[in-house]
Write a protein that holds these residues in place. Sequence first.
Motif, PDB file in Angstrom:
ATOM      1  N   PHE A 176      -5.982   8.762  -2.191  1.00 51.34           N
ATOM      2  CA  PHE A 176      -5.346   8.195  -3.385  1.00 51.34           C
ATOM      3  C   PHE A 176      -4.282   7.175  -3.008  1.00 51.34           C
ATOM      4  CE2 PHE A 176      -1.563   8.460  -6.134  1.00 51.34           C
ATOM      5  CZ  PHE A 176      -2.059   7.776  -7.236  1.00 51.34           C
ATOM      6  N   LEU A 177      -3.375   7.550  -2.099  1.00 48.50           N
ATOM      7  CA  LEU A 177      -2.264   6.669  -1.760  1.00 48.50           C
ATOM      8  C   LEU A 177      -2.729   5.397  -1.047  1.00 48.50           C
ATOM      9  CD1 LEU A 177       0.393   9.283  -0.611  1.00 48.50           C
ATOM     10  CD2 LEU A 177       0.428   7.912  -2.713  1.00 48.50           C
ATOM     11  N   ALA A 178      -3.862   5.468  -0.362  1.00 48.64           N
ATOM     12  CA  ALA A 178      -4.398   4.283   0.322  1.00 48.64           C
ATOM     13  C   ALA A 178      -5.153   3.366  -0.625  1.00 48.64           C
ATOM     14  CB  ALA A 178      -5.311   4.713   1.469  1.00 48.64           C
ATOM     15  N   SER A 179      -5.560   3.892  -1.758  1.00 58.06           N
ATOM     16  CA  SER A 179      -6.407   3.133  -2.688  1.00 58.06           C
ATOM     17  C   SER A 179      -5.572   2.256  -3.610  1.00 58.06           C
ATOM     18  CB  SER A 179      -7.244   4.101  -3.531  1.00 58.06           C
ATOM     19  OG  SER A 179      -6.442   4.714  -4.532  1.00 58.06           O
ATOM     20  N   ASP A 180      -6.264   1.359  -4.305  1.00 55.80           N
ATOM     21  CA  ASP A 180      -5.592   0.506  -5.287  1.00 55.80           C
ATOM     22  C   ASP A 180      -5.088   1.296  -6.485  1.00 55.80           C
ATOM     23  OD1 ASP A 180      -6.111  -1.601  -3.627  1.00 55.80           O
ATOM     24  OD2 ASP A 180      -7.626  -2.542  -4.913  1.00 55.80           O
ATOM     25  N   ASP A 181      -5.575   2.517  -6.668  1.00 61.54           N
ATOM     26  CA  ASP A 181      -5.078   3.357  -7.758  1.00 61.54           C
ATOM     27  C   ASP A 181      -3.590   3.653  -7.593  1.00 61.54           C
ATOM     28  OD1 ASP A 181      -7.979   3.606  -7.674  1.00 61.54           O
ATOM     29  OD2 ASP A 181      -7.743   5.174  -9.184  1.00 61.54           O
ATOM     30  N   ALA A 182      -3.086   3.584  -6.359  1.00 61.21           N
ATOM     31  CA  ALA A 182      -1.673   3.844  -6.077  1.00 61.21           C
ATOM     32  C   ALA A 182      -0.913   2.540  -5.816  1.00 61.21           C
ATOM     33  CB  ALA A 182      -1.552   4.774  -4.870  1.00 61.21           C
ATOM     34  N   ALA A 183      -1.324   1.472  -6.466  1.00 64.16           N
ATOM     35  CA  ALA A 183      -0.807   0.133  -6.175  1.00 64.16           C
ATOM     36  C   ALA A 183       0.693  -0.022  -6.374  1.00 64.16           C
ATOM     37  CB  ALA A 183      -1.544  -0.903  -7.036  1.00 64.16           C
ATOM     38  N   ARG A 184       1.321   0.860  -7.132  1.00 67.36           N
ATOM     39  CA  ARG A 184       2.769   0.769  -7.337  1.00 67.36           C
ATOM     40  C   ARG A 184       3.510   1.968  -6.755  1.00 67.36           C
ATOM     41  NH1 ARG A 184       0.844  -3.343  -7.960  1.00 67.36           N
ATOM     42  NH2 ARG A 184       1.146  -4.900  -9.605  1.00 67.36           N
ATOM     43  N   CYS A 185       2.904   2.588  -5.768  1.00 65.84           N
ATOM     44  CA  CYS A 185       3.538   3.728  -5.093  1.00 65.84           C
ATOM     45  C   CYS A 185       3.992   3.299  -3.706  1.00 65.84           C
ATOM     46  CB  CYS A 185       2.559   4.899  -4.962  1.00 65.84           C
ATOM     47  SG  CYS A 185       1.974   5.565  -6.524  1.00 65.84           S
ATOM     48  N   SER A 186       5.295   3.346  -3.451  1.00 72.55           N
ATOM     49  CA  SER A 186       5.798   3.005  -2.127  1.00 72.55           C
ATOM     50  C   SER A 186       7.184   3.602  -1.909  1.00 72.55           C
ATOM     51  CB  SER A 186       5.871   1.483  -1.940  1.00 72.55           C
ATOM     52  OG  SER A 186       6.081   1.154  -0.580  1.00 72.55           O
ATOM     53  N   GLY A 187       7.463   3.917  -0.645  1.00 75.16           N
ATOM     54  CA  GLY A 187       8.777   4.424  -0.277  1.00 75.16           C
ATOM     55  C   GLY A 187       9.061   5.836  -0.717  1.00 75.16           C
ATOM     56  N   ARG A 188       8.002   6.627  -0.975  1.00 73.67           N
ATOM     57  CA  ARG A 188       8.201   7.964  -1.525  1.00 73.67           C
ATOM     58  C   ARG A 188       7.509   9.043  -0.703  1.00 73.67           C
ATOM     59  NH1 ARG A 188      12.677   7.120  -4.108  1.00 73.67           N
ATOM     60  NH2 ARG A 188      12.520   5.521  -5.734  1.00 73.67           N
ATOM     61  N   ASP A 189       7.888  10.287  -0.990  1.00 74.59           N
ATOM     62  CA  ASP A 189       7.300  11.458  -0.344  1.00 74.59           C
ATOM     63  C   ASP A 189       6.374  12.154  -1.337  1.00 74.59           C
ATOM     64  OD1 ASP A 189       9.048  10.921   1.769  1.00 74.59           O
ATOM     65  OD2 ASP A 189      10.594  12.247   0.937  1.00 74.59           O
ATOM     66  N   TYR A 190       5.217  12.562  -0.854  1.00 74.79           N
ATOM     67  CA  TYR A 190       4.237  13.248  -1.694  1.00 74.79           C
ATOM     68  C   TYR A 190       3.871  14.574  -1.034  1.00 74.79           C
ATOM     69  CZ  TYR A 190       3.998   8.822  -4.143  1.00 74.79           C
ATOM     70  OH  TYR A 190       4.328   7.698  -4.854  1.00 74.79           O
ATOM     71  N   PHE A 191       4.261  15.668  -1.677  1.00 73.53           N
ATOM     72  CA  PHE A 191       4.063  17.001  -1.108  1.00 73.53           C
ATOM     73  C   PHE A 191       2.671  17.536  -1.458  1.00 73.53           C
ATOM     74  CE2 PHE A 191       8.561  16.550  -0.980  1.00 73.53           C
ATOM     75  CZ  PHE A 191       9.046  17.423  -0.019  1.00 73.53           C
ATOM     76  N   VAL A 192       2.037  18.124  -0.458  1.00 71.50           N
ATOM     77  CA  VAL A 192       0.795  18.873  -0.664  1.00 71.50           C
ATOM     78  C   VAL A 192       1.057  20.251  -0.070  1.00 71.50           C
ATOM     79  CG1 VAL A 192      -1.699  18.938  -0.330  1.00 71.50           C
ATOM     80  CG2 VAL A 192      -0.520  16.729  -0.389  1.00 71.50           C
ATOM     81  N   ASP A 193       1.788  21.074  -0.800  1.00 73.59           N
ATOM     82  CA  ASP A 193       2.290  22.333  -0.242  1.00 73.59           C
ATOM     83  C   ASP A 193       2.084  23.537  -1.149  1.00 73.59           C
ATOM     84  OD1 ASP A 193       4.122  21.669  -2.209  1.00 73.59           O
ATOM     85  OD2 ASP A 193       5.870  22.280  -1.027  1.00 73.59           O
ATOM     86  N   ALA A 194       1.339  23.344  -2.241  1.00 78.66           N
ATOM     87  CA  ALA A 194       1.099  24.432  -3.196  1.00 78.66           C
ATOM     88  C   ALA A 194       2.399  25.009  -3.767  1.00 78.66           C
ATOM     89  CB  ALA A 194       0.257  25.541  -2.568  1.00 78.66           C
ATOM     90  N   GLY A 195       3.462  24.195  -3.734  1.00 82.70           N
ATOM     91  CA  GLY A 195       4.745  24.667  -4.259  1.00 82.70           C
ATOM     92  C   GLY A 195       5.360  25.741  -3.381  1.00 82.70           C
ATOM     93  N   TRP A 196       5.460  25.476  -2.065  1.00 84.91           N
ATOM     94  CA  TRP A 196       6.004  26.456  -1.120  1.00 84.91           C
ATOM     95  C   TRP A 196       7.524  26.299  -1.021  1.00 84.91           C
ATOM     96  CZ3 TRP A 196       5.153  26.433   4.910  1.00 84.91           C
ATOM     97  CH2 TRP A 196       5.587  27.656   5.437  1.00 84.91           C
ATOM     98  N   TYR A 197       8.242  27.291  -1.486  1.00 88.45           N
ATOM     99  CA  TYR A 197       9.704  27.248  -1.479  1.00 88.45           C
ATOM    100  C   TYR A 197      10.316  28.232  -0.494  1.00 88.45           C
ATOM    101  CZ  TYR A 197       9.182  24.365  -5.606  1.00 88.45           C
ATOM    102  OH  TYR A 197       8.854  23.361  -6.470  1.00 88.45           O
TER     103      TYR A 197
END
Length: 255
Positions: free
Chosen positions: A232-253
């Motif tokens: 997703f982040l590499a695709s044009d669908d994420a064309a306005r996503c930059s400088g951010r963190d994206y968690f894939v952690d199932a909500g692990w606290y």
Amino acid sequence: MSYAIYPSLSGKTVVITGGGSGIGAAMVEAFARQGARVFFLDVAVEDSLALQESLRDASHPPLFRRCDLRSADAIQSTFSEIVDIAGPIEVLVNNAGNDERHEIDAVTPTYWDDRIAVNLKHYFFCAQAAAAGMRKNGRGVVLNLGSISWHLALPNLSLYMSAKAGIEGLTRGLARDLGEAGIRVNCIIPGAVRTPRQMQLWQSPESEAKVVASQCLRLRIEPEHVARMALFLASDDAARCSGRDYFVDAGWYGE
């Protein structure tokens, strides 16, 4: 399950570091199945060649290149070779790393330098090497792999967590400095991913159950789940996503 197809990734030249196994291997396969021209770097020759062979049926079979990412010279020569073959790199996935456990009293200056070289230094120099062609194209994507570890202050990982925290800072800096050239830079932060290495070295049935119980979603994270975020982040669908963190952690606290 069915997953999204991203037409904007078809034919893109993609470089993935640490692509021979684990999360990296899942990314190699995911991008290859999208029709991208994938080159993956690793020092694990046997695993990497096996992966390359298993994906020979892809429209653009991924190509393995052995590269010791601790060497800036090796990075430069490998990236130059890829550009000679496929043209400018359009997507870079900085994934390679090693979460070796250590006791504080056992750390020497030499060990410190090696762990930073393995887990942080090459992120910058790979981005530097890829950015030259991206600037000429006026666009590009750099994805850096962080870690949930330092957010949770996990034990016996001080050097690894220092590097992974640094990757989030590096992501911000690169996103700012490269943004004017149309280059997007983001950080993916996996949680406890069920890779063969993790299961062999660090996880037991008891520890695995403890992790799952600490997550909002009581489901194990597989390498493919991290790879899907990368797509997703590499695709044009994420064309306005930059400088951010994206968690894939199932909500692990944590506990």
